[in-house]
Design a protein around this motif. Structure first.
Motif, PDB file in Angstrom:
ATOM      1  N   PRO A  16       0.833  -1.202   0.000  1.00 37.26           N
ATOM      2  CA  PRO A  16       0.000   0.000   0.000  1.00 37.26           C
ATOM      3  C   PRO A  16       0.871   1.256   0.000  1.00 37.26           C
ATOM      4  CG  PRO A  16      -0.726  -1.566   1.680  1.00 37.26           C
ATOM      5  CD  PRO A  16       0.614  -2.025   1.191  1.00 37.26           C
ATOM      6  N   LEU A  17       0.263   2.348  -0.411  1.00 39.15           N
ATOM      7  CA  LEU A  17       0.954   3.632  -0.539  1.00 39.15           C
ATOM      8  C   LEU A  17       0.354   4.648   0.430  1.00 39.15           C
ATOM      9  CD1 LEU A  17       2.746   5.760  -2.031  1.00 39.15           C
ATOM     10  CD2 LEU A  17       0.906   5.918  -3.737  1.00 39.15           C
ATOM     11  N   ILE A  18       1.213   5.461   1.038  1.00 43.84           N
ATOM     12  CA  ILE A  18       0.774   6.593   1.863  1.00 43.84           C
ATOM     13  C   ILE A  18       1.460   7.840   1.341  1.00 43.84           C
ATOM     14  CG2 ILE A  18       0.637   7.583   4.177  1.00 43.84           C
ATOM     15  CD1 ILE A  18       1.121   4.704   5.264  1.00 43.84           C
ATOM     16  N   VAL A  19       0.691   8.891   1.068  1.00 46.47           N
ATOM     17  CA  VAL A  19       1.271  10.181   0.707  1.00 46.47           C
ATOM     18  C   VAL A  19       1.216  11.100   1.926  1.00 46.47           C
ATOM     19  CG1 VAL A  19       0.849   9.979  -1.752  1.00 46.47           C
ATOM     20  CG2 VAL A  19      -0.919  10.973  -0.305  1.00 46.47           C
ATOM     21  N   ILE A  50       3.528  -1.715  -6.101  1.00 47.05           N
ATOM     22  CA  ILE A  50       2.629  -0.901  -5.285  1.00 47.05           C
ATOM     23  C   ILE A  50       1.185  -1.210  -5.636  1.00 47.05           C
ATOM     24  CG2 ILE A  50       1.930   1.463  -4.713  1.00 47.05           C
ATOM     25  CD1 ILE A  50       4.793   2.335  -5.422  1.00 47.05           C
ATOM     26  N   ASP A  51       0.348  -1.303  -4.617  1.00 45.75           N
ATOM     27  CA  ASP A  51      -1.092  -1.494  -4.801  1.00 45.75           C
ATOM     28  C   ASP A  51      -1.759  -0.120  -4.819  1.00 45.75           C
ATOM     29  OD1 ASP A  51      -3.758  -2.108  -4.798  1.00 45.75           O
ATOM     30  OD2 ASP A  51      -3.684  -3.449  -3.059  1.00 45.75           O
ATOM     31  N   PHE A  52      -2.010   0.399  -5.994  1.00 43.96           N
ATOM     32  CA  PHE A  52      -2.576   1.735  -6.108  1.00 43.96           C
ATOM     33  C   PHE A  52      -4.072   1.772  -5.801  1.00 43.96           C
ATOM     34  CE2 PHE A  52       1.348   2.149  -8.557  1.00 43.96           C
ATOM     35  CZ  PHE A  52       1.842   3.346  -8.048  1.00 43.96           C
ATOM     36  N   SER A  53      -4.645   0.626  -5.451  1.00 46.73           N
ATOM     37  CA  SER A  53      -6.030   0.626  -4.970  1.00 46.73           C
ATOM     38  C   SER A  53      -6.093   0.840  -3.462  1.00 46.73           C
ATOM     39  CB  SER A  53      -6.728  -0.682  -5.339  1.00 46.73           C
ATOM     40  OG  SER A  53      -6.243  -1.767  -4.553  1.00 46.73           O
ATOM     41  N   LYS A  54      -4.939   0.934  -2.816  1.00 45.97           N
ATOM     42  CA  LYS A  54      -4.859   1.147  -1.372  1.00 45.97           C
ATOM     43  C   LYS A  54      -3.922   2.320  -1.112  1.00 45.97           C
ATOM     44  CE  LYS A  54      -7.396  -2.449  -0.249  1.00 45.97           C
ATOM     45  NZ  LYS A  54      -8.733  -2.283   0.387  1.00 45.97           N
TER      46      LYS A  54
END
Length: 243
Positions: free
Chosen positions: A42-45, A101-105
């Motif tokens: 998952p990704l966090i900005v 990366i899971d860009f849905s999360k």
């Protein structure tokens, strides 16, 4: 935070299983991530507070990365619009490790002005959870209308001794206005600078939130939902809706 062995947040104070690395993400972002990437991270900005840089919060961002998250911090000290945070998603989608990366999360988080920017970014349909930390909502790029345009669950964090983005004027209106599930936690005795460095006593709760929202971790979910094991911690005042 309650400091005994029964503290349900204690496991999330510890670093996760991943060794981390930090590197540039083009001109606009600094990336904190697991050194050895697998699949579906998952990704966090992240958005900094006014005058801050990613290194201002570097230990905290590394902590999230140690739990398997790819963290993209916007290289700006004026993150109130949320635009630079969203630009980091665009950068990563064209990166050499986009396939890991899971860009849905995708989570969005930030402190102070960056917390206001988090709410602005939360209008974007790609964002699946938010965690504004002591968000400042009285200007600096933030638009009140964004509070009515959220679609992702929110962890809203306050400090009881925050005199720069105090709960009454800055977080209480958000809790009232947003029409999404919200877990609003106020840390007793915390000043505005609690999250600087390693996120202080916000570290464990934010980590658990991401594991719940972005990784589907049932143990982490139990802190926020149902009987809510984080609701009775002695150093926190909690209100929630929709959870």
């Amino acid at each position: 935070m309650a400091g005994n062995g029964s503290d349900p947040l204690a496991p999330y104070e510890e670093d996760g299983p991943y060794t981390t690395t930090r590197h540039s993400g083009g001109l606009g972002c600094t990336i904190y991530r697991p050194r050895n990437l697998g699949s579906n991270h998952p990704l966090i900005v992240w958005g900094n507070g006014t005058g801050g840089t990613p290194t201002t919060y570097g230990s905290g961002l590394e902590h999230w990365a140690s739990w398997g998250f790819v963290v993209a911090a916007a290289n700006t000290s004026n993150a109130g619009s949320g635009d630079e945070m969203l630009d980091c998603i665009d950068y990563l989608q064209s990166s050499s490790y986009a396939g890991n990366i899971d860009f849905s999360k995708i989570g969005a988080s930030g402190h102070s002005q960056g917390g206001g920017g988090t709410i602005m970014a939360g209008r974007d349909a790609r964002i699946t959870a938010t965690a504004p930390v002591q968000p400042y909502i009285l200007g600096l790029g933030h638009q009140t209308s964004s509070q009515y345009q959220q679609h992702a669950p929110m962890l809203l964090l306050s400090g009881s001794l925050d005199t720069l983005a105090g709960p009454t004027l800055n977080q209480a209106p958000v809790f009232s206005r947003v029409d999404v599930p919200v877990f609003w936690a106020t840390l007793n005795g915390a000043s505005h600078f609690e999250p600087v460095g390693d996120f202080g006593d916000y570290k464990a709760m934010t980590t658990a939130w991401w594991l719940y929202q972005l990784s589907g971790d049932s143990d982490a979910a139990s802190l926020f939902t149902g009987a809510c094991s984080a609701c009775g911690l002695s150093d926190w005042d909690v209100e929630r809706k929709g959870l």
